[in-house]
Scaffold this active site. Sequence first.
Site, PDB file in Angstrom:
ATOM      1  N   CYS A   9      29.618  -4.207  40.459  1.00 12.85           N
ATOM      2  CA  CYS A   9      29.415  -5.137  39.343  1.00 12.85           C
ATOM      3  C   CYS A   9      29.647  -4.478  37.989  1.00 12.85           C
ATOM      4  CB  CYS A   9      28.019  -5.749  39.399  1.00 12.85           C
ATOM      5  SG  CYS A   9      26.725  -4.544  39.159  1.00 12.85           S
ATOM      6  N   HIS A  26      26.824  -2.487  25.436  1.00 10.38           N
ATOM      7  CA  HIS A  26      26.449  -3.832  25.871  1.00 10.38           C
ATOM      8  C   HIS A  26      26.947  -4.919  24.927  1.00 10.38           C
ATOM      9  CE1 HIS A  26      23.973  -1.593  28.688  1.00 10.38           C
ATOM     10  NE2 HIS A  26      24.309  -2.607  29.457  1.00 10.38           N
ATOM     11  N   ASP A  48      27.016   2.799  34.366  1.00  9.22           N
ATOM     12  CA  ASP A  48      26.018   3.864  34.314  1.00  9.22           C
ATOM     13  C   ASP A  48      26.341   4.975  35.302  1.00  9.22           C
ATOM     14  OD1 ASP A  48      24.179   3.293  32.244  1.00  9.22           O
ATOM     15  OD2 ASP A  48      23.491   1.569  33.385  1.00  9.22           O
ATOM     16  N   GLU A  59      23.525   2.990  40.524  1.00 10.00           N
ATOM     17  CA  GLU A  59      24.141   3.323  39.240  1.00 10.00           C
ATOM     18  C   GLU A  59      23.677   4.680  38.734  1.00 10.00           C
ATOM     19  OE1 GLU A  59      23.261   0.274  36.348  1.00 10.00           O
ATOM     20  OE2 GLU A  59      21.182   0.124  36.945  1.00 10.00           O
TER      21      GLU A  59
HETATM   22  C1  PEP Z   1      26.458  -0.784  35.185  1.00  9.40           C
HETATM   23  O1  PEP Z   1      25.780   0.151  34.771  1.00  9.40           O
HETATM   24  O2  PEP Z   1      27.608  -0.657  35.650  1.00  9.40           O
HETATM   25  C2  PEP Z   1      25.912  -2.160  35.150  1.00  9.40           C
HETATM   26  C3  PEP Z   1      26.502  -3.144  35.773  1.00  9.40           C
HETATM   27  O3  PEP Z   1      24.812  -2.379  34.391  1.00  9.40           O
HETATM   28  P1  PEP Z   1      24.854  -2.360  32.782  1.00  9.40           P
HETATM   29  O4  PEP Z   1      26.290  -2.302  32.333  1.00  9.40           O
HETATM   30  O5  PEP Z   1      24.161  -3.571  32.328  1.00  9.40           O
HETATM   31  O6  PEP Z   1      24.099  -1.112  32.460  1.00  9.40           O
HETATM   32 MG    MG Z   2      23.688  -0.190  34.321  1.00  7.08          MG
END
Ligand code: PEP
Ligand code: MG
Length: 538
Positions: free
Chosen positions: A499, A187, A452, A428
């Site tokens: 996303c 992140h 994920d 996810e």
């Molecule tokens: C993902 O898991 O692709 C997602 C968009 O959420 P994050 O990256 O915040 O876990």
């Molecule tokens: Mg995620």
Amino acid sequence: MEKYSGKSVVRGIAIGRIYLHKKIEYKVTDQKVSDVETELLRFLDAVERAKGQLDGLYSEALEKVGEDHARIFEAHRMLLEDEDYLDAAKALIRQGYNAVYAADRAGIRFADALAAMDDEYMRDRAADLRDISRRVIRVLLDMPEEGIRLEESAVLVADDLTPGETVKLDRSKILGFVTVKGTAASHTAILARSMNLPALVGVKLSLADELHGKPCIVDGFAGMFLVEPTKKELTRMIVQKNQWTADLEALQKLKGQDNQTKSGKRIDILANIGGVEDAEAALAADAGGIGLFRSEFLYLGRESFPTEEEQFASYRAVLEKMEGKRVVVRTMDIGADKSADYFHFQPEENPAMGYRGIRVSLDRVEIFITQLRALYRASAYGNLAVMFPMIISVDEVRRIKQIAGMVRKDLEKEGKTLQAVPLGVMIETPAAALISDQLAREADFFSIGTNDLAQYTLAADRMNRQLEGVCDPRHEAVLRLIEMTVKNAHKAGIPVGICGELASDMLLMERFLEWNVDELSVVPADVLKLREAVRALP
Ligand code: PEP
Ligand code: MG
């Protein structure tokens, strides 16, 4: 000149001086001391010296940033005179404990008591109390100031950065990031991407103090970090940087254009954001809206829960900024690498597969309700949709809808104006993808989180650098789950977007269009690049 290679997570070039951030770690033990009186004096002396430091910081801040910002140091100084805190620490020393332990325990005890209070002002003081007790401990252990205090623009070099540390950074002063640890899917890398700052992870350099202040170049194209570059390198990189700036400028002409292939096939391109500040970049990039607002960042880098009012203000600000464009807020996906002390999470063996996302929200419903109240109230100010992370079952979605319905009714009874808010499910986990036919009957839309989805499908930790090649969202298994999800969404007549970071993959764009994916949501910096790629397709 020293040259180091690393993995580029954000392209671009940064030229500047190094700000070296080293974590200050100390160990607190409950070791007893024999000379209680000396220990008491040592503690009181540390408190006095800590006050002296705060006086110095106050004067410095007053001169540089003004009274408003300086006041915090004055408040900390007053807290250091708090009799209850001092007495609690002294009592522990009288029981024979060492001064570091006493300062730490007394700080934790009082901070926790403050954090549990209803009064918002008092809750905020909990963070201050933790700060002052850490300051006393640093004085006792003869350690330097902690935290990242950038006085002028610099390239931040660190062993690793937590998402909490990253959200607290003064963005206007960061030129780029270089970390020894970290992965592209972490992140912190995602935050760097949303700030659109050149960033490298996995740069194997030793963080010697001498690095601080040295000139450097972050080459986010070649994945190179140059320390004390030669004149020749510097000139070469300046030329490349100018070219890059010109390329970015050329993309600007695509603003206002459609995301449409030559044969007329369309796809929506939205932006991912982590906070109110990013909405500006999304607008500037002419994004079709916000496809993912990672709301958990509102909970990080602080010492107590964001209140309903604070959250409402953030959601409202984003909705108003986006002027009627769609804004999809993902409810807090807290847990795993995104953690905050005040949640008091238990240590876990496998945090990514543990207590995170919707599991926390459905377990600690009061936190969830506060967030939903803020969201529904904000719905009056724009075009809001809300989605939920880490879903694995239909039952979870039904419980969410029940709670959301209750929150809505309560607010309506209170006379609040609300708009209809579509509720979506993030796909996810492999479980969610595999039952996407059932989930589609419960949800208003899907959004596929490929970061994920890849980690859980491939049993490969997205935070583990050694597995970076293994945790590949382009793996056929992941792509099949995506295709299956898209088909199931469309069969049920609901839209589906992507996303995760895979949405930016230009090479997959044709496939996404072939599958009729409705929407891609990417970092603001990639919006126009994707538009260019779509428009170049036959
Ligand atoms: C993902 O898991 O692709 C997602 C968009 O959420 P994050 O990256 O915040 O876990
Ligand atoms: Mg995620």
